[in-house]
Design an enzyme around this catalytic site. Structure first.
Site, PDB file in Angstrom:
ATOM      1  N   LYS A  59     -32.785 -60.903  96.436  1.00  0.00           N
ATOM      2  CA  LYS A  59     -33.569 -62.010  96.976  1.00  0.00           C
ATOM      3  C   LYS A  59     -32.725 -63.275  96.888  1.00  0.00           C
ATOM      4  O   LYS A  59     -32.582 -63.880  95.835  1.00  0.00           O
ATOM      5  CB  LYS A  59     -34.871 -62.175  96.180  1.00  0.00           C
TER       6      LYS A  59
ATOM      7  N   GLY B 178     -30.684 -68.698  87.546  1.00  0.00           N
ATOM      8  CA  GLY B 178     -31.460 -69.848  88.011  1.00  0.00           C
ATOM      9  C   GLY B 178     -31.938 -70.689  86.847  1.00  0.00           C
ATOM     10  O   GLY B 178     -31.330 -70.701  85.772  1.00  0.00           O
ATOM     11  N   SER B 179     -33.037 -71.389  87.044  1.00  0.00           N
ATOM     12  CA  SER B 179     -33.539 -72.324  86.039  1.00  0.00           C
ATOM     13  C   SER B 179     -34.199 -71.591  84.880  1.00  0.00           C
ATOM     14  O   SER B 179     -34.687 -70.469  85.023  1.00  0.00           O
ATOM     15  CB  SER B 179     -34.550 -73.283  86.667  1.00  0.00           C
TER      16      SER B 179
ATOM     17  N   GLY C  91     -36.784 -68.419  84.681  1.00  0.00           N
ATOM     18  CA  GLY C  91     -36.418 -67.327  83.794  1.00  0.00           C
ATOM     19  C   GLY C  91     -37.557 -66.932  82.875  1.00  0.00           C
ATOM     20  O   GLY C  91     -37.815 -65.738  82.650  1.00  0.00           O
TER      21      GLY C  91
ATOM     22  N   GLU D 218     -29.206 -65.479  83.452  1.00  0.00           N
ATOM     23  CA  GLU D 218     -28.172 -66.517  83.349  1.00  0.00           C
ATOM     24  C   GLU D 218     -28.823 -67.803  83.826  1.00  0.00           C
ATOM     25  O   GLU D 218     -29.060 -67.994  85.017  1.00  0.00           O
ATOM     26  CB  GLU D 218     -26.951 -66.138  84.190  1.00  0.00           C
TER      27      GLU D 218
ATOM     28  N   CYS E 246     -24.451 -74.512  86.612  1.00  0.00           N
ATOM     29  CA  CYS E 246     -25.287 -74.403  85.419  1.00  0.00           C
ATOM     30  C   CYS E 246     -24.535 -74.733  84.141  1.00  0.00           C
ATOM     31  O   CYS E 246     -25.122 -75.233  83.179  1.00  0.00           O
ATOM     32  CB  CYS E 246     -25.901 -73.005  85.341  1.00  0.00           C
TER      33      CYS E 246
ATOM     34  N   GLU F 189     -31.541 -80.924  82.081  1.00  0.00           N
ATOM     35  CA  GLU F 189     -30.579 -80.529  83.104  1.00  0.00           C
ATOM     36  C   GLU F 189     -30.880 -81.262  84.414  1.00  0.00           C
ATOM     37  O   GLU F 189     -31.975 -81.150  84.966  1.00  0.00           O
ATOM     38  CB  GLU F 189     -30.626 -79.014  83.342  1.00  0.00           C
TER      39      GLU F 189
END
Length: 490
Positions: A183, A236-237, A241, A258, A292, A393
């Site tokens: 995706k 992703g964020s 997650g 990750e 990231c 972040e």
């Protein structure tokens, strides 16, 4: 340049079971060039029903013909894919630049990494093995282990490096004999779809690689919670997650994550400042800060703080911001209006908190930049540890420069974050480099460099930066189950 052959405004379908199909709902969404606002393509918008179809196809392939394919054959497919990607790399790098904005110099520069990953995973395909283990039970009992593919993998990737992120998920899945439903991010789906075409050209069978573009809250959520998915690999964020971990509980599927970071980049007074200035600057400004593991908390020893931070600010001011297709561009746009609003919000927060913008500090909206999502490379000085710009972040080209005096106190401050993905150390003192590297709670420590990556070296996070590793032997293990076999022989 003329219109890109894959970004000519036309309609792109999704790949399910080796066929290009419309979304079950018939829905579509648009993807635009973040530098100009130009329509690149209209894309089939997948949701839960499309995920169902793709997972069913992946399951059929996994339990059917794909299970009979030998490691040497899987290796050959990945090597052919690497050759085809190499042949088409200029097109793919331009597509990444068009869809998410990174400078063409950066996307072209990913060539060694992308091809290296494909060929590394190809090598791993024939290096998977269990072991014989001498047990201590009485009698004649032989024991050994098998390494077996975990099954159907749901892979969900971000938009900040579509080609490399796609390869990072597809490569180990194919190498280990898994099947995958990918995706891609809705902000930048085109490279993943084009790569899927190349997978078929390389001879990867139907159902082994499926690509379903769509939104995270629909297609992504359906993939994470699907009862017939055996593993989710997500980048992703940390908020998403956490949602994926909750969604995985239904069938206790394997999960590797990750996630984000707020990485410390530490500059000691004894560092080679001529190397550390561009190194620390590009540890954040590269890819417009949309990395990231970016070294966004810049800790500088107080003796050199004013000089060093001033030099980093001057470096940032000289970077050329513009359309990523211009070979001279060093800083491209942010990926979307939403991301620009997020970063702009943090620029305001930083100034309200008392930080001083020595460079940048605002969006760029004039002239050729007026139709895109551009933010000037920003260096905040006088930053305190508890400021939001030092803790949260931002995912934009924003450095928070923090002064330190005491090395022991520094480690505590550097580790005082919920994240633990990357970190940097700049010093000419070898002992200090080793001591600090050992003390930092992060998955990667770069000394006198930043963001070095290699397919053979594992990458991943501590704390809320996730768990599991990508690249290296550890990555391949994430896609394997271990089975113990006992045979009584007498």
């Amino acid at each position: 340049m003329t219109r890109h052959p894959y970004a000519d405004g036309s309609y792109k379908k999704m790949l399910v079971d080796g066929k290009w199909v419309d979304a079950a709902s018939g829905k579509k969404f648009e993807t635009h060039n973040p530098a100009t606002g130009e329509l690149l393509a209209t894309v089939a918008e997948g949701d839960a029903e499309d995920i169902n179809r793709a997972v069913a196809a992946a399951r059929r392939a996994f339990e059917g013909p794909w299970s009979k394919v030998k490691p040497f054959e899987r290796q050959g497919m990945l090597l052919r894919l690497a050759d085809i990607v190499e042949k088409n790399f200029e097109e793919l790098s331009q597509l990444d630049t068009l869809d998410m904005g990174a400078p063409i110099s950066r996307t072209r520069g990913n060539k060694l990494r992308v091809l290296g990953m494909l060929r590394y995973y190809a090598g791993q395909a024939t290096a998977l093995h269990g072991e014989t283990i001498e047990n201590s039970l009485p009698g004649e009992i032989f024991s050994y282990t098998l390494k077996e593919p975990v099954g159907v993998v749901g892979a969900i990737i971000p938009w900040n490096g579509p080609l490399s992120a796609s390869v990072w998920k597809i490569g180990p899945a194919v190498a280990t004999g898994c099947t995958v439903v990918l995706k891609p991010a809705e902000e930048a789906p085109l490279t993943s779809l084009r790569l899927a075409e190349l997978c078929m050209e390389a001879g990867i069978p139907p159902g082994v690689v499926n690509v379903v573009p769509g939104y995270g809250e629909t297609a992504g959520a359906a993939l994470a919670s699907h009862p017939d998915v055996d593993k989710v690999a997500f980048t992703g964020s940390h908020m998403t997650g956490q949602s994926i971990v909750r969604a995985s509980a239904g069938n206790l599927k394997r999960v590797s994550l990750e996630l984000g970071g707020k990485s410390p980049d530490i500059v000691f007074a004894d560092a080679d400042l001529d190397a550390a200035v561009p190194g620390a600057a590009m540890a954040v400004f590269a890819n417009s800060g949309q990395i990231c593991s970016a070294g966004t908390r810049l800790f500088v020893e107080h003796k050199i703080y004013d000089e060093f931070v001033g030099r980093v600010a001057e470096f940032g001011k000289k970077l050329q911001v513009g359309n990523g297709l211009d070979p001279n561009t060093q800083i491209g746009p942010l990926v979307s209006q939403q991301q620009m609003e997020r970063v702009s919000g943090y620029l305001s927060i930083g100034q309200k908190e008392g930080a001083k913008a020595l460079a940048g500090g605002a969006p760029l909206t004039e002239g050729a930049l007026s139709k895109g999502y551009f933010v000037a490379p920003t260096v905040f000085a006088n930053v305190q540890d508890n400021m939001r710009i030092a803790q949260e972040e931002i995912f934009g080209p924003v450095i928070s420069a923090i002064s330190f005096k005491d090395s022991d106190d520094l480690i505590k401050r550097a580790n005082a974050t919920t994240f633990g993905l990357g970190s940097g150390v700049w010093t000419t003192n070898v002992s200090k480099a080793h001591q600090v590297a050992k003390s930092l709670r992060a998955g990667s420590v770069w000394v006198n460099c930043y963001q070095a990556m290699d397919p053979a070296v594992p990458f991943g996070g501590y704390k809320m930066s996730g768990y599991g590793r990508e690249s290296g032997k550890q990555h391949v293990e994430e896609y394997l189950n271990v089975k113990a076999v006992w045979i009584k022989t007498g």
